[in-house]
Motif scaffolding. Structure first.
Motif, PDB file in Angstrom:
ATOM      1  N   GLY A   1       0.754  -0.828  -0.073  1.00 42.99           N
ATOM      2  CA  GLY A   1       0.122  -0.157  -0.045  1.00 42.99           C
ATOM      3  C   GLY A   1       1.162   1.462  -0.233  1.00 42.99           C
ATOM      4  N   ILE A   2       0.572   2.273  -0.419  1.00 43.61           N
ATOM      5  CA  ILE A   2       1.321   3.446  -1.090  1.00 43.61           C
ATOM      6  C   ILE A   2       0.477   5.029  -0.313  1.00 43.61           C
ATOM      7  N   GLY A   3       0.511   5.536   0.299  1.00 42.75           N
ATOM      8  CA  GLY A   3      -0.402   7.167   0.985  1.00 42.75           C
ATOM      9  C   GLY A   3       0.779   7.395   1.782  1.00 42.75           C
ATOM     10  N   PRO A   4       0.529   9.184   2.212  1.00 43.43           N
ATOM     11  CA  PRO A   4       1.211   9.614   2.887  1.00 43.43           C
ATOM     12  C   PRO A   4       0.767   9.623   4.139  1.00 43.43           C
ATOM     13  N   ILE A   5       1.890   9.195   5.008  1.00 42.85           N
ATOM     14  CA  ILE A   5       1.754   9.066   6.539  1.00 42.85           C
ATOM     15  C   ILE A   5       2.254   9.959   6.965  1.00 42.85           C
ATOM     16  N   THR A   6       3.244  11.229   5.962  1.00 36.32           N
ATOM     17  CA  THR A   6       3.572  12.567   6.973  1.00 36.32           C
ATOM     18  C   THR A   6       3.362  13.095   6.229  1.00 36.32           C
ATOM     19  N   GLY A   7       3.105  14.527   6.718  1.00 31.09           N
ATOM     20  CA  GLY A   7       3.458  15.468   6.167  1.00 31.09           C
ATOM     21  C   GLY A   7       1.501  15.896   6.197  1.00 31.09           C
ATOM     22  N   GLY A   8       1.483  17.347   4.919  1.00 27.35           N
ATOM     23  CA  GLY A   8      -0.357  17.726   5.158  1.00 27.35           C
ATOM     24  C   GLY A   8      -1.567  16.947   4.858  1.00 27.35           C
ATOM     25  N   ALA A   9      -0.837  15.685   4.017  1.00 26.49           N
ATOM     26  CA  ALA A   9      -2.239  14.893   3.775  1.00 26.49           C
ATOM     27  C   ALA A   9      -2.580  13.809   4.094  1.00 26.49           C
TER      28      ALA A   9
ATOM     29  N   GLN B   1       3.139  -8.090  -5.239  1.00 22.36           N
ATOM     30  CA  GLN B   1       2.944  -8.897  -5.955  1.00 22.36           C
ATOM     31  C   GLN B   1       1.550  -8.015  -6.447  1.00 22.36           C
ATOM     32  N   LEU B   2       1.160  -7.184  -5.344  1.00 20.45           N
ATOM     33  CA  LEU B   2      -0.150  -6.885  -5.829  1.00 20.45           C
ATOM     34  C   LEU B   2      -0.535  -5.245  -5.285  1.00 20.45           C
ATOM     35  N   LEU B   3      -0.769  -4.423  -5.489  1.00 21.88           N
ATOM     36  CA  LEU B   3      -0.753  -3.019  -4.805  1.00 21.88           C
ATOM     37  C   LEU B   3      -1.555  -2.059  -4.889  1.00 21.88           C
ATOM     38  N   ILE B   4      -2.096  -2.272  -3.242  1.00 17.45           N
ATOM     39  CA  ILE B   4      -3.467  -0.477  -3.251  1.00 17.45           C
ATOM     40  C   ILE B   4      -2.839   0.170  -2.920  1.00 17.45           C
ATOM     41  N   GLY B   5      -3.502   1.665  -3.668  1.00 12.59           N
ATOM     42  CA  GLY B   5      -2.627   2.624  -4.038  1.00 12.59           C
ATOM     43  C   GLY B   5      -2.422   3.324  -5.625  1.00 12.59           C
ATOM     44  N   THR B   6      -2.456   4.583  -5.728  1.00  7.54           N
ATOM     45  CA  THR B   6      -1.923   5.488  -4.060  1.00  7.54           C
ATOM     46  C   THR B   6      -2.567   6.606  -3.924  1.00  7.54           C
ATOM     47  N   THR B   7      -2.864   6.914  -2.787  1.00 11.89           N
ATOM     48  CA  THR B   7      -4.122   7.366  -1.814  1.00 11.89           C
ATOM     49  C   THR B   7      -4.093   8.533  -3.297  1.00 11.89           C
TER      50      THR B   7
END
Lengths: 394, 367
Positions: free
Chosen positions: A47-55, A111-117
């Motif tokens: 999984g990919i997404g912003p977990i630091t910063g403004g978003a 193998q599989l990606l859920i993302g990005t946010t």
């Protein structure tokens, strides 16, 4: 001395590079050796997404939503009988960092990606997954181009779809004669909805009388925009942006004694859980959203309960979308009957074709299906806030 | 006489060491990647390494060599990135693709960013110190916000421009929107490569080293070291500061071109073209050493690599990164640390002897 130093530095640089290369080498052998003897027994989902910063709010919701779904799935036998490993990488809401995050997940064996946010990093990563032919489903990348590649699917509505749906809903329910719009000109999501809304509004039974904008740098004072809207006699104000700014708009409108109908999109979901927010301000606010945390079906109640237990807050729509993503993957993998032993590309091809033939009963829709262009087929629910809670509008 | 010769040779050796470092690193990466021994993460970081090295080296020209504190460097990167991406994206729309377009794009990026640097430099460089820093910061933000507000499209009637929205462009059916305001440019062709990045870095380093060791460079440094003394002997402060500022802006534009053609999406966020990025570049320069080209490159590479290497720490990643940064800054600049390094050097006479023997040899050659 200088020479020695430069040689030393070159050496350090070389060793760092070697260390990285070596690490990868051991990684691949570690993965290859068991593959030679017996096939890997787990699916690796990234999984990919912003977990630091403004978003960070959105990325954390996605991270938690997927985690809950994967834990449930693992407890019930996993994907197609195989357990699922899950790893989440931070992209700081930056396209370049998202590509780095993707590459680090690839090194891990994803193998599989859920993302990005978020949309902009999603576009950059979709380009890379397409080159690697890795299956990708984005919970909330709503920009149109996110799903341009055949290997990318989406769980949320695209921005134009929301704009069109909103305009049609206002038209068919005779909600207003004069519509005013405030939108965030520095935000992809907001401008995307706004543009389609205005285009769709042509020829409808209402008139767009004022279009006011703000930017991320000036999102605390909306009195100028509201005064203009009031001056144009707008009886409905369309707010296609996130709830944190919308709360300020509602508050300031009330202070100036302006009380039109307010209408929002899925970004408005979460306004009732905002800290220190006077719920009476949101009375009569309408929004189109695929998910409402107050729904009473078992699925939503379980999910909201579990989320609150783990993280102490009401999940927003991002968490719900990403939860559904994990279950969509489960359905598609079982439909395609793939095993973790297949290559990333084979998994992608199989899952890709299975996606168009599954129907998911999820948090964000009772029967979600997908078109081959990656767009979901689900109907937005229009809800109206009554007595501090969501009620279905009719 | 001997002293100057020695100094010159020392300088030549320093310059050579920069090129050697770049070429050795390039060779190692190429050998490793040909054997497939390079991780995807590192592979993806190769172009950013070059982009940030160019940015650090070019800002060093302003901050280290010219001695002016500029906080708007990312703005010029933004100019280069957007202008070049508009060009290549439009060419892609017309169906023209090829590496020669990348070379044209680099030239466009360098020229437009240099021009922006010149325009901004004329009023801004009249200021000094903190005032200069604040005004450059403001200009950097202005550039980013303009990039966020522009809508640009093309159809058979030519270019259409608006600051409002895509509808206001009034494009025909065959039209095509290149810049969609905050949504930026999508679908930029992928032209950047490590080889291209290294070549550009070498060109940038060559230009800067030649500039620094030229008459112009000596004038720039004289202005930095003592403005009044330099002006009293007839060196035009505005002219030479402007030269350094414009060249540095133009190089930042080249880095922007490299950045824009490494990703398919280009949006002007605070993260990539705003204040945050300008500060990050300044950190590279300060950590690498003011006026030290080699240090800038090493700092840029290490500080780009570090947060990625710390991914294993998940939630604490950025926290640890900042702590490492603070510790490194304190340790490298503390007088006690410098003293300790001296002691260390004296304790290992090998280094000292080596230095002495090299110096001896060189002075002999000099004779």
């Amino acid at each position: 001395m200088k020479k020695l130093l430069s040689v030393l530095l070159a050496l350090t640089l070389a060793t760092t590079l070697f260390a990285c290369g070596q690490k990868q080498a051991t990684n691949t052998t570690a993965e290859n050796t068991p593959a030679a003897t017996d096939a890997p027994q787990v699916f690796k989902v990234g999984g990919i997404g912003p977990i630091t910063g403004g978003a960070a709010v959105y990325g954390q919701a996605v991270q938690n939503g997927i985690k809950i779904a994967i834990d449930e799935i693992n407890a019930n036998g996993g994907f197609n009988g195989y357990q699922v490993e899950y790893h989440f990488a931070d992209d700081e809401h930056d396209a370049e960092k998202a590509v780095n995050a993707y590459n680090s997940l690839k090194d891990w064996g994803m193998q599989l990606l859920i993302g990005t946010t978020t949309s902009s990093p999603c576009l950059a990563v979709a380009d890379k997954t397409s080159a690697d032919n890795m299956f990708q489903i984005t919970p909330s990348g709503s920009a149109v181009d996110c799903t341009a590649n055949p290997n990318v699917f989406r769980m949320c509505f695209s921005d134009p779809d929301q704009g069109i749906a909103s305009a049609q809903y206002i038209d068919s329910h005779n909600l207003a004669k004069k519509v005013g719009i405030i939108y965030d000109a520095s935000d992809v999501y907001s401008t995307g909805i706004y543009e389609k809304f205005v285009q769709e509004a042509a020829g409808k039974n209402f008139e767009v009388v004022a279009e006011e904008q703000f930017t991320a740098d000036s999102k605390t004072d909306f009195t100028t925009q509201l005064t203009k809207l009031k001056g144009a006699d707008a009886d409905l104000v369309f707010l296609p942006f996130y709830y944190s700014e919308a709360a300020l708009v509602l508050n300031q409108a009330k202070q100036m004694g302006y009380a039109p109908t307010f209408f929002g999109c899925d970004g408005m979901d979460g306004i009732l859980t905002l800290e220190n927010f006077d719920k009476s301000l949101a009375e009569g606010l309408m929004l189109l959203t695929p998910f409402s945390a107050d729904a009473t079906d078992d699925l939503t109640v379980n999910f909201v309960g579990e989320y609150q237990k783990r993280h102490g807050e009401i999940p927003n729509q991002f968490a719900a979308d990403s939860y559904d993503c994990a279950y969509a993957l489960k359905l598609a993998i079982e439909k395609a009957n793939v095993t973790p032993a297949s290559s990333v590309s084979d998994i992608c091809n199989a899952v890709k074709s299975a996606m168009t033939s599954i129907t998911l009963k999820g948090l964000t829709g009772d029967s979600i299906s997908w078109k081959s262009n990656g767009e979901p087929n689900k109907t937005p629910k229009a809800v109206v806030i009554k007595d501090g809670a969501y009620a279905l509008a009719n | 006489m001997d002293y100057f010769k020695l100094k010159r040779q020392k300088k030549a050796r320093y310059n050579l060491s920069i090129y050697l470092m770049i070429i050795i690193a390039y060779a190692i990466v190429m050998i490793l990647s040909s054997q497939g021994k390079i991780s995807s993460l590192l592979n993806g970081l190769l172009v950013p390494f070059c982009t940030y090295s160019i940015l650090a080296v070019s800002l060093n020209l302003v901050v280290g060599i010219s001695g002016e504190l500029s906080l708007g460097h990312a703005g010029f990167m933004c100019v280069g990135a957007f202008t070049s991406a508009v060009f290549t994206r439009y060419m892609k729309f017309l169906g023209v693709e090829g590496l020669y377009l990348f070379i044209i794009a680099i030239l466009i990026g360098a020229v437009t960013a240099g021009f922006a640097g010149l325009l901004i430099g004329i009023p801004v460089l009249r200021l000094k110190g903190d005032y200069l820093a604040i005004v450059t910061l403001a200009f950097g933000e202005i550039i980013k916000n303009i990039a966020n507000a522009i809508y640009l499209g093309f159809d058979e009637n030519g270019a259409h421009f608006s600051l409002k929205n895509t509808m206001a462009l009034g494009l025909s059916d065959k039209g095509f929107v290149v810049i969609k305001g905050a949504q930026g440019i999508t679908g930029t062709p992928h032209y950047s490569s490590f080889t291209a990045g290294v070549i550009l870095l070498i060109i940038v380093v060559t230009i800067i080293l030649n500039l620094v060791n030229s008459r112009t460079g000596r004038n720039i440094k004289a202005l930095r070291d003592n403005l009044i003394a330099a002006e009293s002997v007839g060196i035009s402060a505005t002219k030479y500061k402007l030269i350094a500022f414009t060249i540095a802006s133009s190089m930042a534009g080249v880095a922007g071109v490299l950045y824009a053609h490494n990703l398919t999406t280009l949006t002007a966020l605070p993260k990539n073209f705003g204040y945050n990025m300008s500060i990050t570049i300044l950190v590279f320069v300060v950590l690498g050493g003011m006026g030290r080209i080699r240090g800038s490159i090493i700092a840029a590479v290490i500080l780009t690599l570090l947060p990625e290497m710390l991914r294993g720490l998940s939630d604490f990643r950025m926290l640890i990164y900042s702590i490492v940064l603070i510790v490194v800054m304190i340790f490298t600049s503390a007088p006690a640390m410098k003293q300790y390094m001296e002691v260390l050097k004296n304790r290992f006479p090998v280094i000292k002897n080596l230095k002495a023997s090299v110096l001896k040899k060189m002075s002999k050659e000099g004779e």
